[in-house]
Design a protein around this motif. Structure first.
Motif, PDB file in Angstrom:
ATOM      1  N   ASP A   9       0.863  -1.178   0.000  1.00  0.00           N
ATOM      2  CA  ASP A   9       0.000   0.000   0.000  1.00  0.00           C
ATOM      3  C   ASP A   9       0.906   1.237   0.000  1.00  0.00           C
ATOM      4  OD1 ASP A   9      -3.023   0.841   1.015  1.00  0.00           O
ATOM      5  OD2 ASP A   9      -1.481   2.226   1.739  1.00  0.00           O
ATOM      6  N   PRO A  10       0.487   2.317  -0.651  1.00  0.00           N
ATOM      7  CA  PRO A  10       1.360   3.508  -0.695  1.00  0.00           C
ATOM      8  C   PRO A  10       1.721   4.043   0.696  1.00  0.00           C
ATOM      9  CG  PRO A  10      -0.725   3.938  -1.821  1.00  0.00           C
ATOM     10  CD  PRO A  10      -0.728   2.498  -1.437  1.00  0.00           C
ATOM     11  N   MET A  11       0.906   3.729   1.706  1.00  0.00           N
ATOM     12  CA  MET A  11       1.194   4.249   3.045  1.00  0.00           C
ATOM     13  C   MET A  11       2.132   3.323   3.831  1.00  0.00           C
ATOM     14  SD  MET A  11      -0.579   6.894   2.728  1.00  0.00           S
ATOM     15  CE  MET A  11      -1.780   7.874   3.637  1.00  0.00           C
ATOM     16  N   ASP A  12       2.609   2.259   3.224  1.00  0.00           N
ATOM     17  CA  ASP A  12       3.510   1.338   3.933  1.00  0.00           C
ATOM     18  C   ASP A  12       4.840   1.995   4.295  1.00  0.00           C
ATOM     19  OD1 ASP A  12       1.680  -0.655   3.818  1.00  0.00           O
ATOM     20  OD2 ASP A  12       2.650  -1.805   2.220  1.00  0.00           O
ATOM     21  N   PHE A  13       5.233   2.977   3.499  1.00  0.00           N
ATOM     22  CA  PHE A  13       6.508   3.650   3.765  1.00  0.00           C
ATOM     23  C   PHE A  13       6.241   5.030   4.348  1.00  0.00           C
ATOM     24  CE2 PHE A  13       8.492   1.324  -0.166  1.00  0.00           C
ATOM     25  CZ  PHE A  13       8.504   0.134   0.548  1.00  0.00           C
ATOM     26  N   THR A  14       7.148   5.485   5.200  1.00  0.00           N
ATOM     27  CA  THR A  14       7.021   6.835   5.735  1.00  0.00           C
ATOM     28  C   THR A  14       7.408   7.841   4.637  1.00  0.00           C
ATOM     29  OG1 THR A  14       9.326   6.913   6.411  1.00  0.00           O
ATOM     30  CG2 THR A  14       7.752   6.051   8.036  1.00  0.00           C
ATOM     31  N   LEU A  15       7.109   9.097   4.890  1.00  0.00           N
ATOM     32  CA  LEU A  15       7.483  10.130   3.921  1.00  0.00           C
ATOM     33  C   LEU A  15       8.991  10.139   3.692  1.00  0.00           C
ATOM     34  CD1 LEU A  15       5.275  13.232   4.799  1.00  0.00           C
ATOM     35  CD2 LEU A  15       5.185  11.799   2.764  1.00  0.00           C
ATOM     36  N   GLU A  16       9.743   9.896   4.766  1.00  0.00           N
ATOM     37  CA  GLU A  16      11.218   9.886   4.650  1.00  0.00           C
ATOM     38  C   GLU A  16      11.661   8.723   3.770  1.00  0.00           C
ATOM     39  OE1 GLU A  16       9.562  10.148   7.615  1.00  0.00           O
ATOM     40  OE2 GLU A  16       9.917  12.319   7.701  1.00  0.00           O
ATOM     41  N   GLU A  17      11.005   7.576   3.955  1.00  0.00           N
ATOM     42  CA  GLU A  17      11.377   6.408   3.145  1.00  0.00           C
ATOM     43  C   GLU A  17      11.035   6.625   1.661  1.00  0.00           C
ATOM     44  OE1 GLU A  17      11.044   3.006   6.655  1.00  0.00           O
ATOM     45  OE2 GLU A  17       9.254   3.538   5.512  1.00  0.00           O
ATOM     46  N   VAL A  18       9.889   7.252   1.428  1.00  0.00           N
ATOM     47  CA  VAL A  18       9.516   7.557   0.036  1.00  0.00           C
ATOM     48  C   VAL A  18      10.567   8.497  -0.566  1.00  0.00           C
ATOM     49  CG1 VAL A  18       7.812   8.745  -1.424  1.00  0.00           C
ATOM     50  CG2 VAL A  18       7.037   7.177   0.376  1.00  0.00           C
ATOM     51  N   GLU A  19      10.968   9.471   0.233  1.00  0.00           N
ATOM     52  CA  GLU A  19      11.964  10.425  -0.268  1.00  0.00           C
ATOM     53  C   GLU A  19      13.290   9.733  -0.582  1.00  0.00           C
ATOM     54  OE1 GLU A  19      11.895  14.232   1.725  1.00  0.00           O
ATOM     55  OE2 GLU A  19      14.061  14.346   1.390  1.00  0.00           O
ATOM     56  N   GLU A  20      13.648   8.793   0.288  1.00  0.00           N
ATOM     57  CA  GLU A  20      14.880   8.026   0.073  1.00  0.00           C
ATOM     58  C   GLU A  20      14.830   7.307  -1.290  1.00  0.00           C
ATOM     59  OE1 GLU A  20      15.477   5.565   3.589  1.00  0.00           O
ATOM     60  OE2 GLU A  20      16.787   4.239   2.423  1.00  0.00           O
ATOM     61  N   ILE A  21      13.682   6.724  -1.596  1.00  0.00           N
ATOM     62  CA  ILE A  21      13.528   6.013  -2.883  1.00  0.00           C
ATOM     63  C   ILE A  21      13.554   7.008  -4.046  1.00  0.00           C
ATOM     64  CG2 ILE A  21      11.931   4.620  -4.288  1.00  0.00           C
ATOM     65  CD1 ILE A  21      11.049   3.322  -1.584  1.00  0.00           C
ATOM     66  N   LEU A  22      12.839   8.119  -3.892  1.00  0.00           N
ATOM     67  CA  LEU A  22      12.802   9.098  -4.987  1.00  0.00           C
ATOM     68  C   LEU A  22      14.188   9.699  -5.227  1.00  0.00           C
ATOM     69  CD1 LEU A  22       9.421  11.009  -4.341  1.00  0.00           C
ATOM     70  CD2 LEU A  22       9.819   8.957  -5.709  1.00  0.00           C
TER      71      LEU A  22
END
Ligand code: NCD
Length: 307
Positions: A9-22
């Motif tokens: 689910d898109p909410m599985d990662f925190t905002l910081e984790e999403v940023e890390e991937i981006l």
């Protein structure tokens, strides 16, 4: 720490984790050759129980460009599924053959079941009309790269908002950034599901409106996210035929939009965007497909813990 995790689910990662991937995806996009051996010796399995070309090839291309290898099926009828094997058994077995699994399934929630039985990370590549979190990573990367931000945006979602899983996932993801507003453009029958409205939008006090007419709102948008009417999710063909051409983005409508508005579409397009729009610099859907591959390269690397 993203190593070993699932993305369901898109909410599985925190905002910081999403940023890390981006951030990693952005670096990969700038200097792909530096990452060409990151996944040497690793195997991605793609288990596609539902038709797809783009997403599956995007995953496979991502893994191959990282130096890894791929195996899997795109036609469940040619696998043991046709012999009656359960999803649980399939993923238990495929976990022995691969280091990470990307799966697409027509049943909502199927990836959660798979994750319970798999011993390698599971990536949800689309579950029914529910969620599509890797398309969301592609969309976030595209928006961040072109607009330079993920907040303070007015986003118009247009088309099949009921069955369009890319819409559900992107609304969830964008609702976590400040001051985003949504204009939800669809026929009455294809409005977004109630749970997105109540559990995401209303609960977080996010400004949104539901309208039926694209022309009347197009000039207010920073981003127009067009979608295909999801034929395969309709119960009867008559409804599909009646609704299929509800929206067609053409030059006339683009003329009403701001010069900075960008047009996204997860693809495949049927006829909701006229081909003449492709020439407009604001049409970014093919770039979006390219960003999708970089986002998947970053995701696979992070879940495998190779970087
Ligand atoms: C989308 C999907 O599968 O939900 N496509 C994709 O992932 N590229 C959108 C769609 O099929 O309309």
């Amino acid at each position: 720490m993203l190593k070993g995790r699932n993305l369901i689910d898109p909410m599985d990662f925190t905002l910081e984790e999403v940023e890390e991937i981006l951030n990693l995806a952005e670096n990969i996009s700038k200097k792909r050759e530096d990452y060409a051996h990151l996944c040497d010796g690793k195997i991605l399995a793609t288990l596609f129980y539902e038709p797809s070309t783009r997403t599956r090839l995007s995953f496979e291309s991502a893994m191959l460009r990282l130096g890894g290898k791929v195996l899997g099926f795109s036609e469940p009828n040619s696998s043991s599924v046709s012999k009656g094997e359960t999803l649980a058994d399939t993923v238990r077995v495929v976990s022995c053959y691969s280091d990470i699994i990307a799966m697409r399934h027509p049943k909502e929630g199927a990836p959660i079941v798979a994750a319970d039985y798999a011993s390698v990370p599971i990536i949800n590549a689309g579950d029914g009309g529910h969620q599509h979190p890797t398309q969301t990573l592609a969309d976030l990367l595209t928006i961040r790269s072109i607009k330079g931000k993920l907040s303070n945006l007015t986003i118009g979602f247009c088309g099949d908002l009921k069955f369009g899983r890319t819409v559900h996932s992107l609304i969830k993801a964008l609702s976590r950034y400040e001051n985003n507003k949504f204009i939800l453009i669809s026929p009455k029958e294809l409005q977004i599901p109630q749970y997105i409205k109540s559990e995401i939008l209303e609960k977080n006090n996010i400004e949104f409106t539901q309208v039926e007419n694209l022309e009347q709102v197009i000039n207010k948008l920073d981003i127009l996210y067009m979608t295909r009417i999801q034929k395969e999710r309709f119960n009867n063909e008559e409804d599909y035929l009646r609704l299929k051409d509800s929206y067609i983005l053409d030059k006339g409508k683009m003329d009403r939009a701001s010069k900075d508005m960008i047009v996204l579409h997860p693809l495949p397009r049927v006829n909701e965007i006229d081909y003449e729009v492709d020439k407009d610099e604001r049409a970014c859907y093919f770039k979006q497909a390219q960003y999708g591959m970089y986002a998947r390269m970053a995701l696979i690397s992070k879940l495998l813990g190779v970087i």
